[in-house]
Design an enzyme around this catalytic site. Structure first.
Site, PDB file in Angstrom:
ATOM      1  CD1 TRP A 298      -3.362  -0.574   0.787  1.00 48.73           C
ATOM      2  CD2 TRP A 298      -2.124  -2.321   1.383  1.00 48.73           C
ATOM      3  NE1 TRP A 298      -4.179  -1.674   0.805  1.00 48.73           N
ATOM      4  CE2 TRP A 298      -3.458  -2.761   1.172  1.00 48.73           C
ATOM      5  CE3 TRP A 298      -1.168  -3.259   1.779  1.00 48.73           C
ATOM      6  CZ2 TRP A 298      -3.850  -4.094   1.332  1.00 48.73           C
ATOM      7  CZ3 TRP A 298      -1.551  -4.575   1.931  1.00 48.73           C
ATOM      8  CH2 TRP A 298      -2.869  -4.996   1.710  1.00 48.73           C
ATOM      9  CB  CYS A 333      -8.738  -4.917  -0.330  1.00 46.20           C
ATOM     10  SG  CYS A 333      -9.698  -3.578  -1.073  1.00 46.20           S
ATOM     11  CG  HIS A 392     -11.803  -4.270   3.114  1.00 44.94           C
ATOM     12  ND1 HIS A 392     -10.610  -4.514   2.469  1.00 44.94           N
ATOM     13  CD2 HIS A 392     -12.042  -5.370   3.877  1.00 44.94           C
ATOM     14  CE1 HIS A 392     -10.153  -5.701   2.836  1.00 44.94           C
ATOM     15  NE2 HIS A 392     -11.006  -6.240   3.681  1.00 44.94           N
ATOM     16  CG  ASP A 415     -10.851  -9.860   3.907  1.00 43.74           C
ATOM     17  OD1 ASP A 415     -10.057  -9.836   2.947  1.00 43.74           O
ATOM     18  OD2 ASP A 415     -11.179  -8.841   4.546  1.00 43.74           O
ATOM     19  CG  ASN A 455     -22.791  -3.720  12.683  1.00 43.21           C
ATOM     20  OD1 ASN A 455     -23.857  -3.179  12.432  1.00 43.21           O
ATOM     21  ND2 ASN A 455     -22.521  -4.969  12.320  1.00 43.21           N
ATOM     22  CG  ASP A 457     -21.437   3.546  16.975  1.00 41.39           C
ATOM     23  OD1 ASP A 457     -22.084   3.208  15.965  1.00 41.39           O
ATOM     24  OD2 ASP A 457     -21.789   3.291  18.139  1.00 41.39           O
ATOM     25  CD  GLU A 504     -27.045   2.546  11.540  1.00 41.06           C
ATOM     26  OE1 GLU A 504     -26.467   2.276  12.612  1.00 41.06           O
ATOM     27  OE2 GLU A 504     -26.716   2.062  10.445  1.00 41.06           O
ATOM     28  CD  GLU A 509     -28.553  -0.127  14.560  1.00 44.52           C
ATOM     29  OE1 GLU A 509     -27.484   0.274  14.100  1.00 44.52           O
ATOM     30  OE2 GLU A 509     -29.390   0.625  15.085  1.00 44.52           O
ATOM     31  CE1 TYR A 575      -8.659  -0.295  -0.336  1.00 51.04           C
ATOM     32  CE2 TYR A 575      -6.481   0.197  -1.193  1.00 51.04           C
ATOM     33  CZ  TYR A 575      -7.395  -0.708  -0.693  1.00 51.04           C
ATOM     34  OH  TYR A 575      -7.048  -2.025  -0.559  1.00 51.04           O
TER      35      TYR A 575
END
Length: 742
Positions: A298, A333, A392, A415, A455, A457, A504, A509, A575
Site C-alpha cells: 500500500w 484488497c 474494502h 477475506d 457496525n 461507530d 439503522e 438493530e 483508500y
C-alpha cells in the site's frame, strides 16, 4: 569485591545449524506419511497376485478379460462436460463434479459377460492411497457390491461397455488417477498409469447432497460460471467500477488452484470440506506468513512488481505463482478478492466479490472508531490511530455450516487481505453472514472482526491538556454505509447491506448490538444531544488535474445566533483512510443568524495536491468546529475521488469463433507533463489471454494507439478490458463489449 564479569552459563543445547529450520514431517507419529500433495501420486502395480506363482510362473492370461481402450468422454460437447457444467474449462482432461454421475466407455478384448467377468474402476489421489481415507476408491458395477461411489453399467454393445460412476457428494476435490482393474483366478491386473486417464473432481453446487449446493440457477450461473466480474470501488457517493476477468476456465488455472493447497501442506483428506478449503485459502492468497500467492503493498512504490491498479484479471497472477513458486507482487484488497474469487469458482464453490463502503479497521478491539480532537476542535492526527477504509473488498462463498446451529449456513465471508491474524495466521473466515446480522459473534470464524467492519461507530473525543478524553459526537451511520456486489446476469450493482445488518435505529438493530456486547464488543454508550448547527459538504465530481471550489455550508437550526470556530482540512489519502499529506488548512470563524445558513467557499488549486497524489487519487476533506455559545462540536467528512482519463478500446465488427479479429487501445495524455514507464495491459475471457505493452514515454498532450490481433475461442457476449499504469498516473481503465457468433 571482584571486578571480574560473571562466568558464562553453559548451555545443554547443541548449536543450531546454519540456514532455515528443516521442514517438519509426520515421521514417527503416523504409520505412513500424511499425503499433502495432490501433485504426487502413487503408482498401483499393474498385476497384483493372489499368491506366490508356481515354479513356471503364472500361466498366459489371454483367455481372461483384458482392456484394449478407455474413452474418458472428456470432449466439451459430450455429455459429461455438458451435464457437469464443465464445458468451458480449457483442459486436456475430464472434469466432473461430485455427487453426480459421469460416464466412461471401456473397450474390452471380447464381449463382456456380467455373470463371470469381474472388473472395477479404481480412483486414486495423493501419495498414500488408502481405502479407509477415501484416497483409494474402487467402484464396482454390480448391485451386490458397491463402495462409497456408486457404479453401474449403462450400456454394453459387443466388447464396448459404458460405465456410469457417481462420486460421493463428500469426496475429496482434486486430481485423481484412474485405473481399470480386472479380476483373474491368479490376481488382479490393471491398466498402466496414463495421463489421459487423469480426471478432476470438483465441488458441485448443482447437487443437493453437496455442502456447496445453491438452489438458485441464476445465482449459480453468476457465482460459478461467470468469468467477467465487476468490483466496486471509489466513494459511497461516487461509486466506481473495476472490470475483472476471473478466468477460472483458462488453461492451467485449475492446476494453479490445486497447487495453492499443495503449497499450504493441506492434507489431501481434508480437501472435500469447503470450510477447511476456504479457510486455508484465505491464508494462502496472501504471502504474509506462508509464502502465499500475493504480496500486499500500500506504499505507492511498486518498483519491483506490478502496481495493484494495473492488474486486469487473475490468470496471469495464478499462472505466475504456479510456475515460479514465488509470491507475486503486488496486491491490495480488490486484487486479493478477485484472485480468491477465481480460486473459489474454479473449484466449484459459489462465490462473489463484495465491497463495503467506509469499512472500519479498528486497532483496539471495540466498536468505536476514535477520532481525537484538541481543545479547539482540530483533529489530533498523532493520536488518532483507527483507520476507516473508503472501501474494502472481500469475498462471500456459499456453503452449509454443519459446525453451526441451523440457519447459519448460506453466504459466508472470507477475506484474504492481510489485516489481522486469526489462529496465528493472516486470514479471515469463513464467517456466517447471518451470524454477523444477528450479532452471534461466538460462531467461528472471525465474526467479531467482520462485525466491527460494518457496525462500528465514529466517535469524536476532545482531549484536555491533562489527557482526559470526553466523547463529544457519535456518528452511528458512517461505517458500513453500503455493501455492494454485482447483480446476477447483469452489469449492474446490487445492494446487499440488509443481509449484513438491520435498518439503522431499528429495534432489531439495538437488540443485535446488545447481543454483540455480550461477546465483548463494546460501543459508545454516551447519548449525546445533537448540536443545533449542522455542517454540509456536498458531493463533488472532479477530474485529476482540475482546480475546484469546495463549498462548506453552516446551517443554524436554532432561534439564536451562533458563532462557529471552524477548521477545514484537506489531505491526500490512501483508500485505506491513511493520510499521505495535508495540502489544505483553513480556520474561518463563521457567524450564522437564527434559522439561517452561511456558505464558506474554499478554492482547491490542482498544483496544491497534484504532486502529492497516491494511486486511486482520493482527497479527504474534514471540517470540524466548536459552537461558541453551546460548546458543542460539529463535524462533517467527505471523500472526493478524482476521476482519471479513460482508455478507448475498439474491437473490429463481425466476430466469429476461430476467425481473426483486431482490438485497438487508444489513449491521450491530457496533462502538460510527460508520462514515463507506462504499461498497458488487456485481456478478455474467451477472446485472449493477458497481453501487455511497455511505453518508455508518452509526451504531454500526445496520443497513442496499440493494435493487436486475436482469435475468439468461443461464442457469446464478453468484454475486452484494458488498463494503463505508470508512477504518475494509476487506475486508468477501458472496456469494450464483444459478441462472438458461432
Amino acid at each position: 569485591m571482584s571486578d571480574q564479569g560473571a562466568a558464562p552459563i553453559a548451555s545443554s543445547l547443541p548449536p543450531a545449524p546454519p540456514g532455515p529450520p528443516p521442514k517438519t514431517t509426520s515421521r514417527g507419529r503416523s504409520a505412513v506419511p500424511v499425503s499433502t500433495l495432490n501433485s504426487e501420486s502413487f503408482d498401483i502395480p499393474e498385476f497384483e497376485p493372489f499368491g506366490a506363482p508356481g515354479p513356471r510362473g503364472f500361466p498366459p492370461m489371454t483367455e481372461y478379460l483384458d482392456i484394449w481402450d478407455v474413452d474418458m468422454m472428456r470432449r466439451p460437447n459430450e455429455s459429461n462436460a455438458q451435464q457437469h457444467h464443465t464445458m468451458l474449462f480449457n483442459s486436456d482432461n475430464l472434469l466432473v463434479r461430485r455427487g453426480q454421475e459421469f460416464q466412461i466407455k471401456i473397450t474390452f478384448s471380447r464381449p463382456y459377460k456380467p455373470a463371470t467377468d469381474m472388473f472395477a474402476v479404481e480412483f486414486v489421489i495423493g501419495s498414500s492411497p488408502q481405502y479407509s481415507k477415501g484416497t483409494h476408491v474402487p467402484v464396482f458395477t454390480t448391485k451386490d457390491r458397491q463402495s462409497s461411489w456408486k457404479g453401474r453399467v449403462t450400456d454394453a454393445v459387443d466388447s464396448a461397455v459404458t460405465v456410469g460412476i457417481t462420486p460421493a457428494a463428500t469426496c475429496i476435490v482434486g486430481k485423481y488417477q484412474m485405473y481399470i482393474a480386472v479380476k483373474t483366478p491368479f490376481g488382479i491386473r490393471r491398466t498402466r498409469r496414463d495421463k489421459s486417464r487423469e480426471l478432476y473432481i470438483l465441488f458441485n453446487p448443482w447437487a443437493s447432497d453437496d455442502a456447496v449446493f445453491l438452489d438458485d440457477e441464476a445465482e449459480r450461473q453468476e457465482c460459478v460460471m461467470t468469468e467477467m466480474g465487476i468490483i466496486y470501488h471509489g466513494a459511497i457517493d461516487d461509486i466506481a467500477e473495476r472490470n475483472w476477468n476471473y478466468g477460472q476456465f483458462n488453461y492451467g488455472v485449475l492446476d494453479a488452484c490445486l497447487y495453492i493447497l499443495d503449497r499450504a501442506d493441506m492434507p489431501v483428506t481434508s480437501r472435500g470440506d469447503p470450510i477447511r478449503v476456504t479457510r486455508m485459502a484465505s491464508a494462502m492468497l496472501n504471502s504474509r506468513d506462508d509464502d502465499g500467492v500475493l504480496v500486499g503493498n500500500w506504499s505507492g512504490d511498486y518498483t519491483y512488481g506490478v502496481a495493484p491498479t494495473s492488474w486486469t484479471g487473475s490468470t496471469e497472477i495464478l499462472l505466475s505463482y504456479a510456475s515460479s513458486k514465488m509470491p507475486v507482487c503486488y496486491a491490495q484488497c480488490w486484487v486479493y478478492a478477485g484472485v480468491f474469487n477465481t480460486f473459489l469458482r474454479c473449484l466449484g464453490i459459489p462465490s462473489r466479490v463484495v465491497t463495503n463502503y467506509f469499512s472500519a479497521h479498528d486497532n483496539d478491539g471495540n466498536l468505536k472508531m476514535d477520532i481525537i480532537l484538541d481543545e479547539e476542535g482540530r483533529i489530533d492526527r498523532s493520536r488518532t490511530r483507527d483507520s476507516i477504509w473508503n472501501y474494502h473488498c472481500w469475498n462471500e462463498c456459499y456453503m452449509s455450516r454443519p459446525d453451526l446451529p441451523p440457519g447459519f449456513g448460506g453466504w459466508q465471508i472470507v477475506d484474504s487481505t492481510p489485516q489481522e491474524t486469526s489462529d496465528g495466521m493472516y486470514r479471515c473466515g469463513p464467517a456466517s453472514v447471518q451470524a454477523i446480522k444477528h450479532g452471534q459473534l461466538c460462531f467461528p470464524f472471525d465474526a467479531p472482526f467482520v462485525f466491527a467492519e460494518v457496525n462500528s461507530d465514529v466517535v469524536f473525543y476532545t482531549r484536555d491538556k491533562d489527557g482526559t478524553l470526553e466523547a463529544v459526537k457519535v456518528n452511528r451511520t458512517h461505517i458500513g454505509s453500503a455493501v455492494l456486489t454485482k447483480t446476477p446476469a447483469a452489469m449492474t450493482r446490487r445492494d446487499i447491506t440488509d443481509q449484513y445488518k438491520f435498518p439503522e435505529g431499528s429495534k432489531e438493530e439495538r437488540t443485535v448490538l446488545e447481543k454483540a456486547e455480550e461477546f465483548g464488543c463494546s460501543q459508545e454508550k454516551a447519548d449525546l444531544p445533537a448540536a443545533d448547527v449542522d455542517l454540509v459538504l456536498p458531493a463533488l465530481e472532479v477530474s485529476v488535474g482540475d482546480s475546484f471550489e469546495l463549498s462548506l455550508e453552516f446551517v443554524n437550526r436554532s432561534g439564536q445566533r451562533r458563532t462557529v470556530d471552524a477548521y477545514i482540512s484537506g489531505s491526500v489519502v490512501y483508500y485505506t483512510g491513511v493520510s499521505s499529506s495535508e495540502f489544505l488548512f483553513k480556520n474561518p470563524t463563521v457567524t450564522i443568524d437564527p434559522n439561517d445558513s452561511v456558505k464558506e467557499s474554499v478554492t482547491v488549486e490542482s498544483k496544491k495536491y497534484i504532486k502529492s497524489l497516491v494511486e486511486q487519487a482520493n482527497l479527504h476533506f474534514i471540517a470540524t468546529g466548536k459552537v461558541k455559545e453551546t460548546g458543542k462540536i460539529v463535524s462533517v467528512m467527505r471523500v472526493v475521488t478524482l476521476h482519471n482519463p479513460k482508455l478507448n478500446v475498439k474491437v473490429s465488427a463481425g466476430g466469429k469463433v476461430n476467425e481473426e479479429m483486431t482490438v485497438a487501445v487508444e489513449f491521450t495524455n491530457p496533462f502538460s507533463f510527460d508520462l514515463e514507464g507506462v504499461y498497458i495491459r488487456m485481456e478478455g475471457p474467451g477472446l485472449m489471454l493477458p497481453m501487455s505493452k511497455y511505453y518508455s514515454l508518452i509526451p504531454g498532450n500526445s496520443s497513442l494507439i496499440w493494435t493487436e490481433y486475436f482469435v475468439p475461442q468461443r461464442a457469446g457476449s464478453t468484454r475486452v478490458i484494458a488498463s494503463l499504469d505508470c508512477a504518475s498516473l494509476r487506475q486508468v481503465n477501458g472496456t469494450a463489449s464483444v459478441t462472438i457468433e458461432p
